[in-house]
Design a protein around this motif. Structure first.
Motif, PDB file in Angstrom:
ATOM      1  N   SER A   1       1.924   6.780  -6.756  1.00  0.00           N
ATOM      2  CA  SER A   1       0.851   7.445  -7.286  1.00  0.00           C
ATOM      3  C   SER A   1       1.157   8.963  -7.416  1.00  0.00           C
ATOM      4  N   TYR A   2       2.356   9.388  -6.755  1.00  0.00           N
ATOM      5  CA  TYR A   2       2.711  10.735  -6.657  1.00  0.00           C
ATOM      6  C   TYR A   2       4.131  11.052  -7.758  1.00  0.00           C
ATOM      7  N   ILE A   3       4.651  10.110  -8.218  1.00  0.00           N
ATOM      8  CA  ILE A   3       5.649  10.207  -8.855  1.00  0.00           C
ATOM      9  C   ILE A   3       5.513  11.140 -10.340  1.00  0.00           C
TER      10      ILE A   3
ATOM     11  N   ASN B   1       7.263  16.553  -8.677  1.00  0.00           N
ATOM     12  CA  ASN B   1       7.214  16.147  -7.252  1.00  0.00           C
ATOM     13  C   ASN B   1       8.602  16.071  -6.792  1.00  0.00           C
ATOM     14  N   THR B   2       8.973  16.386  -6.011  1.00  0.00           N
ATOM     15  CA  THR B   2      10.387  15.994  -5.237  1.00  0.00           C
ATOM     16  C   THR B   2      10.296  14.804  -4.186  1.00  0.00           C
ATOM     17  N   MET B   3      11.115  14.018  -4.017  1.00  0.00           N
ATOM     18  CA  MET B   3      10.979  12.879  -3.239  1.00  0.00           C
ATOM     19  C   MET B   3      10.479  13.598  -1.597  1.00  0.00           C
ATOM     20  N   ARG B   4      11.052  14.738  -1.397  1.00  0.00           N
ATOM     21  CA  ARG B   4      10.699  15.305  -0.155  1.00  0.00           C
ATOM     22  C   ARG B   4       9.052  15.665  -0.003  1.00  0.00           C
ATOM     23  N   GLN B   5       8.598  16.128  -1.182  1.00  0.00           N
ATOM     24  CA  GLN B   5       7.092  16.564  -1.020  1.00  0.00           C
ATOM     25  C   GLN B   5       6.475  15.234  -1.109  1.00  0.00           C
ATOM     26  N   ILE B   6       6.872  14.083  -1.743  1.00  0.00           N
ATOM     27  CA  ILE B   6       6.085  12.917  -1.629  1.00  0.00           C
ATOM     28  C   ILE B   6       6.133  12.285  -0.298  1.00  0.00           C
ATOM     29  N   ALA B   7       7.171  12.315   0.481  1.00  0.00           N
ATOM     30  CA  ALA B   7       7.010  11.992   1.644  1.00  0.00           C
ATOM     31  C   ALA B   7       6.182  12.819   2.603  1.00  0.00           C
ATOM     32  N   ARG B   8       6.180  14.071   2.301  1.00  0.00           N
ATOM     33  CA  ARG B   8       5.232  14.887   3.237  1.00  0.00           C
ATOM     34  C   ARG B   8       3.889  14.584   2.845  1.00  0.00           C
ATOM     35  N   ALA B   9       3.465  14.485   1.615  1.00  0.00           N
ATOM     36  CA  ALA B   9       2.141  14.197   1.057  1.00  0.00           C
ATOM     37  C   ALA B   9       1.608  12.962   1.810  1.00  0.00           C
ATOM     38  N   ASN B  10       2.467  12.055   1.887  1.00  0.00           N
ATOM     39  CA  ASN B  10       2.058  10.573   2.404  1.00  0.00           C
ATOM     40  C   ASN B  10       2.367  10.490   3.772  1.00  0.00           C
ATOM     41  N   ARG B  11       2.694  11.622   4.473  1.00  0.00           N
ATOM     42  CA  ARG B  11       3.210  11.539   5.957  1.00  0.00           C
ATOM     43  C   ARG B  11       4.133  10.361   5.963  1.00  0.00           C
ATOM     44  N   LEU B  12       5.174  10.119   5.359  1.00  0.00           N
ATOM     45  CA  LEU B  12       6.250   8.976   5.547  1.00  0.00           C
ATOM     46  C   LEU B  12       7.235   9.855   5.853  1.00  0.00           C
TER      47      LEU B  12
ATOM     48  N   VAL C   1       0.965  -1.273   0.036  1.00  0.00           N
ATOM     49  CA  VAL C   1       0.131   0.075  -0.008  1.00  0.00           C
ATOM     50  C   VAL C   1       0.884   1.232   0.135  1.00  0.00           C
ATOM     51  N   GLU C   2       1.731   1.185   1.028  1.00  0.00           N
ATOM     52  CA  GLU C   2       2.870   2.406   1.019  1.00  0.00           C
ATOM     53  C   GLU C   2       3.559   2.745  -0.462  1.00  0.00           C
ATOM     54  N   GLU C   3       3.837   1.496  -0.993  1.00  0.00           N
ATOM     55  CA  GLU C   3       4.546   1.924  -2.380  1.00  0.00           C
ATOM     56  C   GLU C   3       3.880   2.134  -3.389  1.00  0.00           C
ATOM     57  N   TRP C   4       2.477   1.730  -3.360  1.00  0.00           N
ATOM     58  CA  TRP C   4       1.411   2.442  -4.198  1.00  0.00           C
ATOM     59  C   TRP C   4       1.342   3.773  -4.184  1.00  0.00           C
ATOM     60  N   ARG C   5       1.152   3.957  -2.705  1.00  0.00           N
ATOM     61  CA  ARG C   5       0.982   5.728  -2.597  1.00  0.00           C
ATOM     62  C   ARG C   5       2.136   6.412  -3.056  1.00  0.00           C
TER      63      ARG C   5
END
Lengths: 272, 180
Positions: A197-199, A203-214, A190-194
């Motif tokens: 979905s933002y790739i 989107n930077t990786m930092r933004q992806i982390a923030r958006a997914n609360r990772l 599930v986390e990988e899919w999340r």
């Protein structure tokens, strides 16, 4: 307030060590980069924890551990017992839905995950409120900090390794352009899919982390797996060379000059 | 920094992850998942993308060990992982003859990807029902020139022997130009 500061100067490991050794009782709150977390201790043992505003309540912990469905959680929220975690726990036990053991295990897992997440925070304002304990209606456990600190240290080593492999989260990701890759059967969590979905180049990786609360380590672990699986690659800003650690491993030309390299490898393995 | 890699392959549950864990200087970056197919529930988890271990030689040279996923439905990863490999190790569970045919298939597949040197590790030799190496060699129809070495993947010293044998094979190939 007994203690306050920044994780930059006093890490989570040091804080937990201090609480453990001094057998302190109280509540530690940390305002991290994206969220707030708090941990409560009694005589140097971890008894309770909360992530964000809604974490820490029994319903959200059981939901977090997939012991309740979304619908079940919503139904329980409407019950009067939902206001009191102990009463709610008893309700679930009496209804033969969960055992006491399952509830306690769930609390342990939630707290362990929360602490391991905190270990990855390098930045954040912390405050320790001496003598402040969770409300009486919360279910508490007793977790020895020693093992948690050791496991946290091990995970930090892993984090450092991942940081070496993916040194900069300010780059974007893109899907690999591999017409030959047979990726249709790939299984993603599930986390990988999340993350997938933002790739986007936007989107930077930092933004992806923030958006997914990772956390950074969670994001790096997922991205690293996706890169190694050939699903994605890091999109470097124009003009920048690729980080050395991400350079593709080239086949070694089998020239006589390479014999020395093989001998070095053999010597190293013998010495392990 | 020069990076080289070796691939550790073999059938499902043959011991690839344990092999890499025994020798890697870092915690193995593993992509294990709970097993969903009933027929494959010999163990709780399996590798679905790859295992990844590292041995640093010095500031200029790093060896990466990549473990391939064991379940057949992830075999699309094999070719990706085999790119640029120095050589490969085929791990065979000596106590499970029902996997020998698959081990042979994997060996042939990797040889087709890249004609690099390889060795066969006859794993789980500490199991009471393990086949002796000589019998395994016959069952796998190995050429006499192929090294088939007894192994216990949890034993670092045994793992070192396997890797040193593989490096020996690579060195011999470089020195003689032998591609067989």
């Amino acid at each position: 307030m007994a203690l306050q500061g920044n994780l930059r100067d006093f890490s989570v490991t040091k804080l937990l060590n201090l609480i453990h050794i001094a057998k302190k009782s109280g509540t530690l709150t940390i305002q991290g980069p994206n969220e707030l977390a708090s941990l409560a201790f009694l005589d140097g043992k971890l008894i309770y924890g909360q992530r964000g505003d809604e974490g820490g309540r029994l319903i959200s912990i059981l939901r977090y551990n997939h012991l309740l469905t979304e619908e079940q959680a919503a139904t329980l929220q409407t019950r009067p017992e939902a206001a009191n975690d102990k009463e709610l726990g008893l309700l679930l036990i009496h209804a033969n839905y969960l055992t006491q053991q399952a509830i306690l295990q769930s609390l342990h897992k939630y707290l362990n995950d929360l602490v391991f997440r905190l270990f990855t925070w390098n930045e954040g304002i912390f405050q320790f409120y001496l003598g402040i304990l969770p409300p009486d209606d919360r279910i508490t456990v007793r977790i020895d900090l020693e093992n948690l600190i050791m496991e946290g240290a091990r995970r930090m080593r892993e984090f450092e390794q991942l940081q070496e492999e993916i040194p900069n989260l300010d780059y974007a990701l893109k899907f690999t352009d591999r017409p030959d890759a047979r990726l249709r059967n790939i299984n993603l969590s599930v986390e990988e899919w999340r993350v997938v979905s933002y790739i986007s180049p936007k989107n930077t990786m930092r933004q992806i982390a923030r958006a997914n609360r990772l956390s950074e380590i969670e994001l790096r672990r997922i991205v690293y797996g996706l890169i190694q699986a050939g699903v994605v690659e890091i999109l470097l800003p124009e003009g920048l060379p690729p980080p050395p650690s991400l350079a593709k491993i080239q086949p070694m030309p089998k020239t006589p000059e390479q014999a020395g390299l093989i001998k070095r490898l053999a010597d190293r393995i013998r010495s392990l | 920094m020069q990076t080289v890699k070796m691939v550790v392959t073999g059938p499902f549950n043959s011991g690839k992850t344990a092999f890499i864990r025994s020798i890697s200087e870092i915690e193995v970056v593993s992509t294990e998942r709970k097993i969903s197919l009933e027929v494959e529930k010999v163990k709780e988890t399996t590798t679905v993308a790859m295992d990844f271990g590292r041995i640093t030689v010095d500031d200029d040279l790093v060896l990466y060990l990549f473990g391939t996923p064991g379940q057949k439905r992830f075999d699309f990863m094999w070719e990706i992982l085999s790119e640029g490999m120095l050589g490969f190790v085929v791990i065979v569970d000596s106590s499970r003859p029902e996997t020998f045919r698959e081990a042979r298939f994997i060996l042939d597949t990797f040889r087709a990807y890249a004609p690099t040197p390889y060795v066969v590790a006859a794993n789980k030799q500490d199991a009471p029902e393990a086949w002796p190496v000589d019998d395994l060699r016959i069952a796998l129809k190995l050429d006499p020139s192929v090294k088939c070495i007894p192994c216990v993947a949890n034993d670092k010293e045994k793992v070192k022997v396997i890797l040193l044998e593989l490096l020996g094979g690579i060195l011999q190939e470089i020195e003689t130009g032998d591609k067989s």
